[in-house]
Enzyme design. Structure first.
Site, short mmCIF file in Angstrom:
data_model
loop_
_atom_site.label_atom_id
_atom_site.label_comp_id
_atom_site.label_asym_id
_atom_site.label_seq_id
_atom_site.Cartn_x
_atom_site.Cartn_y
_atom_site.Cartn_z
N ALA A 191 -4.10 7.79 -5.08
CA ALA A 191 -2.68 7.41 -5.15
C ALA A 191 -2.65 5.93 -5.56
O ALA A 191 -2.64 5.04 -4.72
CB ALA A 191 -2.00 7.63 -3.81
N ALA B 122 0.84 -1.20 0.00
CA ALA B 122 0.00 0.00 0.00
C ALA B 122 0.88 1.25 0.00
O ALA B 122 2.10 1.16 -0.13
CB ALA B 122 -0.92 -0.02 1.22
N ASN B 123 0.27 2.41 0.13
CA ASN B 123 1.02 3.67 0.26
C ASN B 123 0.35 4.53 1.32
O ASN B 123 -0.69 4.16 1.86
CB ASN B 123 1.12 4.38 -1.10
CG ASN B 123 -0.24 4.75 -1.64
OD1 ASN B 123 -0.95 5.58 -1.07
ND2 ASN B 123 -0.64 4.13 -2.75
N ARG B 124 0.93 5.69 1.62
CA ARG B 124 0.50 6.49 2.77
C ARG B 124 -0.63 7.47 2.47
O ARG B 124 -0.94 8.31 3.30
CB ARG B 124 1.70 7.28 3.32
CG ARG B 124 2.77 6.39 3.90
CD ARG B 124 3.83 7.22 4.62
NE ARG B 124 4.98 6.40 4.96
CZ ARG B 124 5.02 5.57 5.99
NH1 ARG B 124 3.97 5.46 6.79
NH2 ARG B 124 6.10 4.86 6.22
N SER B 125 -1.27 7.39 1.31
CA SER B 125 -2.37 8.31 1.02
C SER B 125 -3.50 8.12 2.03
O SER B 125 -3.93 7.00 2.29
CB SER B 125 -2.90 8.05 -0.40
OG SER B 125 -4.13 8.71 -0.58
#
Ligand code: C5P
Length: 218
Positions: free
Chosen positions: A95, A29-32
């Protein structure tokens, strides 16, 4: 029928991160947080638009009064966006993961010496795909660009590469507190040039962007 400058308009908004599975219990995943996309969807709703909100697993709750489509992966987001079209405008604030795990396991991976080897496959570029539609392209297509250096140069190049009408660019360098924070300082790149906006709350950025979108569609 609703009131407001966007009454009768259909606007698609993507938001949040995507999750790309490694196995049934693990993902990349990512931090969005989804904060800016959520605020924008709410501001468009407040101007009277019918909003289709396609969101990955965000950490802020979705707005009320929108058509909510929850997805997990980039491929699911692509399919949901295609199904939601046509629209008068499409705003791509998500994102999206550039890569998915090509060799994701169907059952939970067991601990093994040396660890697993992940192989990656490129995800569809949703913004570029919609920007380049020959039939049924939304009249206004807006992309976002999160950059850490030469923000405006990269945003202008991205606008050309993706084929979208506007890019909302922001500096997400560590220390700005923008990613995951409540404020945003954007540069709006349009067909008419570049605007440097002051640092504002994400809600105020959303209200101003929604008004610009309404002006453009009027
Ligand atoms: O290329 P980059 O990921 O920096 O571009 C960001 C913009 O492209 C955002 O508007 C994002 O929502 C969109 N995007 C997309 N599909 C992808 C990757 C990015 O719609 N696979």
């Amino acid at each position: 029928l609703g009131a407001g400058p966007l009454a009768g308009r259909r606007v698609l908004v993507t938001s949040g991160p995507t999750h790309e599975p490694i196995d049934p219990v693990r993902y990349i995943a990512n931090r969005s947080s989804g904060a800016q996309g959520t605020a924008l969807a709410a501001a468009l709703r407040d101007l009277g638009a019918r909003v289709i909100f396609v969101t990955g697993p965000a950490s802020v709750p979705p707005p009320v009064g929108v058509e909510l489509v929850r997805v997990e992966t980039a491929q699911e987001m692509m399919a949901a966006v295609t199904a939601a079209l046509p629209a008068d405008a499409a705003i791509f604030a998500a994102a999206v993961a550039d890569w998915r795990v090509a060799n994701a396991a169907g059952s939970k991976m067991k601990k093994q010496a040396g660890g697993p080897t992940l192989e990656f496959a490129e995800n569809p570029d949703i913004l570029a795909t919609v920007s380049r539609m020959e039939k049924g392209r939304p009249r206004l297509v807006v992309g976002f660009a999160a950059e850490t250096d030469r923000v405006v140069d990269h945003a202008c190049a991205k606008r050309a590469r993706k084929g979208c009408d506007w890019i909302v660019a922001n500096d997400v360098s560590p220390g700005t507190g923008i990613m995951g924070g409540t404020e945003n300082a954007i540069h709006l790149v349009t067909e008419d040039g570049i605007e440097d906006w002051p640092r504002l709350g994400k809600d105020e950025v959303a209200r101003r962007l929604a008004q610009r979108i309404a002006d453009r569609l009027a």
